[in-house]
Motif scaffolding. Structure first.
Motif, PDB file in Angstrom:
ATOM      1  N   THR A   1      -2.273   6.319   9.811  1.00  0.00           N
ATOM      2  CA  THR A   1      -2.801   5.009   9.423  1.00  0.00           C
ATOM      3  C   THR A   1      -1.734   4.133   8.776  1.00  0.00           C
ATOM      4  OG1 THR A   1      -3.632   6.030   7.388  1.00  0.00           O
ATOM      5  CG2 THR A   1      -5.198   5.764   9.195  1.00  0.00           C
TER       6      THR A   1
ATOM      7  N   ILE B   1     -13.608  10.610  11.040  1.00  0.00           N
ATOM      8  CA  ILE B   1     -14.361   9.377  10.783  1.00  0.00           C
ATOM      9  C   ILE B   1     -15.745   9.462  11.416  1.00  0.00           C
ATOM     10  CG2 ILE B   1     -14.470   6.910  11.326  1.00  0.00           C
ATOM     11  CD1 ILE B   1     -11.432   6.827  11.018  1.00  0.00           C
TER      12      ILE B   1
ATOM     13  N   LYS C   1     -15.509   6.673   7.288  1.00  0.00           N
ATOM     14  CA  LYS C   1     -14.121   6.189   7.267  1.00  0.00           C
ATOM     15  C   LYS C   1     -13.379   6.514   5.978  1.00  0.00           C
ATOM     16  CE  LYS C   1     -15.421   1.571   5.643  1.00  0.00           C
ATOM     17  NZ  LYS C   1     -15.339   0.118   5.912  1.00  0.00           N
ATOM     18  N   ASP C   2     -14.088   6.847   4.903  1.00  0.00           N
ATOM     19  CA  ASP C   2     -13.428   7.131   3.629  1.00  0.00           C
ATOM     20  C   ASP C   2     -13.118   8.618   3.436  1.00  0.00           C
ATOM     21  OD1 ASP C   2     -13.540   4.435   2.881  1.00  0.00           O
ATOM     22  OD2 ASP C   2     -15.596   4.669   2.153  1.00  0.00           O
ATOM     23  N   TYR C   3     -13.375   9.430   4.439  1.00  0.00           N
ATOM     24  CA  TYR C   3     -13.160  10.872   4.305  1.00  0.00           C
ATOM     25  C   TYR C   3     -11.669  11.195   4.248  1.00  0.00           C
ATOM     26  CZ  TYR C   3     -13.212  15.865   5.432  1.00  0.00           C
ATOM     27  OH  TYR C   3     -13.029  17.232   5.403  1.00  0.00           O
ATOM     28  N   ASN C   4     -11.298  12.111   3.382  1.00  0.00           N
ATOM     29  CA  ASN C   4      -9.911  12.552   3.233  1.00  0.00           C
ATOM     30  C   ASN C   4      -9.841  14.059   3.447  1.00  0.00           C
ATOM     31  OD1 ASN C   4      -7.263  13.018   2.598  1.00  0.00           O
ATOM     32  ND2 ASN C   4      -7.399  12.340   0.466  1.00  0.00           N
TER      33      ASN C   4
ATOM     34  N   SER D   1       0.827  -1.202   0.000  1.00  0.00           N
ATOM     35  CA  SER D   1       0.000   0.000   0.000  1.00  0.00           C
ATOM     36  C   SER D   1       0.863   1.254   0.000  1.00  0.00           C
ATOM     37  CB  SER D   1      -0.929   0.008   1.216  1.00  0.00           C
ATOM     38  OG  SER D   1      -0.173  -0.060   2.413  1.00  0.00           O
TER      39      SER D   1
END
Length: 432
Positions: free
Chosen positions: A288, A340, A345-348, A280
């Motif tokens: 994270t 979050i 949870k997908d927020y940037n 990744s």
């Protein structure tokens, strides 16, 4: 009955809120990458007993160690009485353990009072050290208004709680001497007996004083419990698991990425087939990308400044402060967790630990000497975070400092960090 209902409601709400806050911290910690720290449990239990319970790394600074042990042991043991307070609050009894324990109860209460006085005195000394003497390690660019206030809030709260505990006992003792109501003789109050003459002689005033101090003491403890997840003092709870999951490898041993190791082995041995490991990111750019243990370290940091006080980079005026690395990691992790909760949870938020919190100048100031790791009283490892972020800068961005790029080039061409060819190695060694 009304008082019992109020107490049960307050107790239930406090336990619920604490559980909710702890669950959020746990969720945040588990945002980190997985790392196996389950090996050698016997050795881990031994380290936890020595470092967490025995305070072995605290004794390097004897004055602070003695004061901390007084507060730590005293506050924990005194709060054994909280069990009795809770039973009394729920069932409407008064000193319910007095009769079953008999003379042992008197010894317990007497010991609790002496410890309470010592805790109170130690907290006063801590306040003086921070705010009057102003020890250097309690200062720094990262020690802004909130970190300083946080420490003072806790110390003042402990002083107030111990004061309320002793005043409650003194009122109780005086009411027992007057044989008033249900205040039957129960316990020995060596400190309370000295405070009692300062209290009013009116039974009504004594009862009010005893009840007010009783409620203040238990509500203060419940409030303190719920304050912990927002404070550096969360280490009271996290120190034990954090020390248990310490890195058992020798200090300075770097970890290899399995994916990279597999590729190197494949290059050296064409018959080797690397396992399909998804990559990744090389190193760490944000929280994270760190391991859950790194994130637990951040929440366990006591902000004591021992790491920074022994850091050679910081001592020589460099920008690096290992304490700031941990505080920045915790602040960024808290921000990610709040995002979050608000956005999913997908927020940037287009922020990262690198650059937005920790500068590159701080990263490259580190000498990787492990002084900060050795100094930490709860086995926190700031160096792991620094090296992972360096790994990202080098492997993902190829933005290493010029001096490192020269070394990398020499390693590639000459098989050594120096500019001399391999054929000249012996000559270089003999001349130096």
């Amino acid at each position: 009955m009304a008082a019992q209902i109020v107490f049960i409601v307050i107790l239930t709400a406090a336990v619920y809120l604490f559980g909710k806050n702890v669950a959020k911290v746990r969720r945040n910690i588990l945002l980190g990458r997985d790392v196996d720290r389950s090996d050698n449990p016997a050795k881990r239990w031994g380290i936890m007993a020595r470092v967490a319970l025995g305070q072995s790394k605290m004794v390097k600074r004897p004055v602070a160690a003695i004061l901390h042990i007084l507060v730590y042991v005293g506050f924990v043991i005194i709060n054994i009485e909280v069990l009795e307070i809770m039973v009394d609050g729920i069932f409407g009894s008064h000193r319910v353990f007095a009769k079953p324990l008999g003379g042992f109860y008197s010894m317990l209460i007497g010991g609790f009072e002496v410890l309470a006085l010592l805790v109170l005195a130690a907290c006063v000394v801590f306040l003086v050290r921070r705010n009057v003497i102003k020890l250097k390690r309690f200062s720094g660019t990262e020690m802004t208004a909130w970190p300083k206030s946080d420490a003072n809030y806790i110390l003042i709260t402990e002083i107030l709680l111990m004061g309320a505990f002793l005043t409650m006992n003194a009122s109780d003792y005086k009411l027992q001497l007057l044989h008033f109501g249900h205040y039957a003789t129960a316990g020995s109050f060596p400190i309370g007996a000295m405070i009692a003459p300062l209290l009013p002689n009116s039974t009504e005033a004594l009862v009010i004083t005893e009840r007010v101090c009783w409620w203040f003491h238990i509500i203060g403890i419940l409030a303190f419990l719920n304050y912990l997840p927002y404070s550096k003092h969360f280490h009271i709870l996290l120190a034990f698991p954090n020390i248990y999951y310490s890195n058992l490898n020798k200090k300075g041993k770097f970890t290899n990425m399995d994916s990279v190791t597999g590729e190197v082995k494949a290059m050296l041995d064409p018959s080797f087939v690397p396992e399909g490991t998804e990559i990744s990111r090389f190193g760490a750019k944000d929280v994270t990308d760190l391991t859950w243990k790194n994130l637990m370290d951040a929440y366990t940091c006591t902000e004591c400044g021992r790491c920074t006080s022994v850091c050679p980079a910081n001592i020589t005026g460099k920008l690096l402060s290992p304490r700031k690395i941990m505080m920045d990691t915790r602040d960024r992790l808290t921000e990610v967790g709040n995002d979050i909760d608000k956005h999913g949870k997908d927020y940037n938020d287009d922020k990262s630990l690198l650059d937005n919190y920790i500068s590159r100048e701080e990263l490259w100031a580190c000498t990787t000497c492990n002084a900060c790791v050795e100094a930490c009283p709860v086995n926190i490892n700031p160096l792991e975070i620094i090296t992972e972020m360096r790994r990202y800068v080098i492997m993902e961005e190829s933005q290493a400092p010029a001096s490192l790029n020269n070394m990398f080039g020499n390693m590639e061409n000459n098989g050594a960090p120096w500019k001399y060819s391999q054929s000249d190695r012996l000559n270089w060694a003999l001349n130096n």
